[in-house]
Design a protein around this motif. Sequence first.
Motif, PDB file in Angstrom:
ATOM      1  N   TYR A 187     -79.091  10.354 -48.714  1.00  0.00           N
ATOM      2  CA  TYR A 187     -79.580   9.121 -48.081  1.00  0.00           C
ATOM      3  C   TYR A 187     -81.096   9.155 -47.914  1.00  0.00           C
ATOM      4  N   ASP A 188     -81.620  10.294 -47.498  1.00  0.00           N
ATOM      5  CA  ASP A 188     -83.064  10.425 -47.320  1.00  0.00           C
ATOM      6  C   ASP A 188     -83.797  10.279 -48.646  1.00  0.00           C
ATOM      7  N   HIS A 189     -83.235  10.871 -49.712  1.00  0.00           N
ATOM      8  CA  HIS A 189     -83.861  10.753 -51.035  1.00  0.00           C
ATOM      9  C   HIS A 189     -83.904   9.291 -51.485  1.00  0.00           C
ATOM     10  N   VAL A 190     -82.827   8.571 -51.252  1.00  0.00           N
ATOM     11  CA  VAL A 190     -82.787   7.159 -51.661  1.00  0.00           C
ATOM     12  C   VAL A 190     -83.782   6.347 -50.854  1.00  0.00           C
ATOM     13  N   GLU A 191     -83.850   6.601 -49.552  1.00  0.00           N
ATOM     14  CA  GLU A 191     -84.805   5.879 -48.700  1.00  0.00           C
ATOM     15  C   GLU A 191     -86.246   6.118 -49.149  1.00  0.00           C
ATOM     16  N   ALA A 192     -86.513   7.327 -49.640  1.00  0.00           N
ATOM     17  CA  ALA A 192     -87.860   7.668 -50.096  1.00  0.00           C
ATOM     18  C   ALA A 192     -88.074   7.313 -51.567  1.00  0.00           C
ATOM     19  N   LEU A 193     -87.100   6.631 -52.174  1.00  0.00           N
ATOM     20  CA  LEU A 193     -87.146   6.241 -53.588  1.00  0.00           C
ATOM     21  C   LEU A 193     -87.216   7.456 -54.513  1.00  0.00           C
ATOM     22  N   GLU A 194     -86.659   8.569 -54.054  1.00  0.00           N
ATOM     23  CA  GLU A 194     -86.609   9.785 -54.875  1.00  0.00           C
ATOM     24  C   GLU A 194     -85.269   9.816 -55.618  1.00  0.00           C
ATOM     25  N   TYR A 195     -85.140   8.904 -56.580  1.00  0.00           N
ATOM     26  CA  TYR A 195     -83.867   8.725 -57.254  1.00  0.00           C
ATOM     27  C   TYR A 195     -83.430   9.924 -58.100  1.00  0.00           C
ATOM     28  N   PRO A 196     -84.330  10.621 -58.790  1.00  0.00           N
ATOM     29  CA  PRO A 196     -83.877  11.799 -59.552  1.00  0.00           C
ATOM     30  C   PRO A 196     -83.215  12.855 -58.669  1.00  0.00           C
ATOM     31  N   GLN A 197     -83.806  13.116 -57.500  1.00  0.00           N
ATOM     32  CA  GLN A 197     -83.220  14.097 -56.592  1.00  0.00           C
ATOM     33  C   GLN A 197     -81.880  13.611 -56.043  1.00  0.00           C
ATOM     34  N   ALA A 198     -81.823  12.316 -55.699  1.00  0.00           N
ATOM     35  CA  ALA A 198     -80.559  11.745 -55.208  1.00  0.00           C
ATOM     36  C   ALA A 198     -79.499  11.794 -56.302  1.00  0.00           C
ATOM     37  N   HIS A 199     -79.926  11.537 -57.542  1.00  0.00           N
ATOM     38  CA  HIS A 199     -79.003  11.565 -58.679  1.00  0.00           C
ATOM     39  C   HIS A 199     -78.428  12.968 -58.871  1.00  0.00           C
ATOM     40  N   THR A 200     -79.260  13.982 -58.756  1.00  0.00           N
ATOM     41  CA  THR A 200     -78.802  15.365 -58.937  1.00  0.00           C
ATOM     42  C   THR A 200     -77.762  15.750 -57.892  1.00  0.00           C
ATOM     43  N   LEU A 201     -78.059  15.472 -56.628  1.00  0.00           N
ATOM     44  CA  LEU A 201     -77.115  15.806 -55.561  1.00  0.00           C
ATOM     45  C   LEU A 201     -75.835  14.988 -55.667  1.00  0.00           C
ATOM     46  N   SER A 202     -75.965  13.728 -56.081  1.00  0.00           N
ATOM     47  CA  SER A 202     -74.784  12.875 -56.226  1.00  0.00           C
ATOM     48  C   SER A 202     -73.887  13.370 -57.352  1.00  0.00           C
ATOM     49  N   LEU A 203     -74.488  13.848 -58.433  1.00  0.00           N
ATOM     50  CA  LEU A 203     -73.696  14.408 -59.529  1.00  0.00           C
ATOM     51  C   LEU A 203     -72.911  15.636 -59.071  1.00  0.00           C
ATOM     52  N   ILE A 204     -73.541  16.435 -58.225  1.00  0.00           N
ATOM     53  CA  ILE A 204     -72.850  17.605 -57.687  1.00  0.00           C
ATOM     54  C   ILE A 204     -71.647  17.165 -56.862  1.00  0.00           C
TER      55      ILE A 204
END
Length: 232
Positions: A187-204
């Motif tokens: 959630y924090d990554h998405v709020e900060a527009l850090e989509y690659p990091q959010a994508h990595t954790l979401s894939l996990i």
Amino acid sequence: MMNFSPADLTAIWLTLKLASIVTMLLLIFCTPIAWWLARTHSILKAPINALITMPLVLPPTVLGFYLLIFLSPNSTLGKILSDLGVASLPFSFAGLVVASMLYSLPFVMQPLQNTFVSLNDKHLDAAATLGASPMDRFFSVVIPLSKPGFISAAVLGFAHTVGEFGVVLMIGGNIPGETKVISVQIYDHVEALEYPQAHTLSLIMMAFAFLVLCLLYFAQRNTHEQHKKGIW
């Protein structure tokens, strides 16, 4: 290659730690209650089952909100816990454990209860004729025969705790290293527009969910094979 920040690794570790503790405590807590519910004809069975199942239908934020109220230092329960020397639970890891246990309760209780209901009484009767006490029958007969149910309960409880968000955010907040689990980190990554990091954790999380479902289906298949062979 996946690149994790120190905050990501901390969130992953905290999530696994939380899920492991919650699953272990729920298995210990739920086993005797599930056995009683599977065997009793008490009029209390229906309301107790309803209370246990409520987290399935309540929005997580509702449960988290009332836990926040009931466990706050100014509440009656909070004052009792404070008098007993227990630190304030809201916005702490211990508070996350309590909230996660309540939220994941039906995911552990129901597989155990269903397994106990499906047991064939002939095995217990045979053990009784050999002089086994109720406690001996439970540990030497019920537990071994209920292994698939315990596996399902443990996997579901662990997975549900890993994936929770609303309750965690309400009762734990967003404290790095203390209450910021992987769902909050995404959630924090998405709020900060850090989509690659959010994508990595979401894939996990997606890979984890797939493995959990595969494990459950394998456990269910083994259970069906045992039924066919007459083991149960």
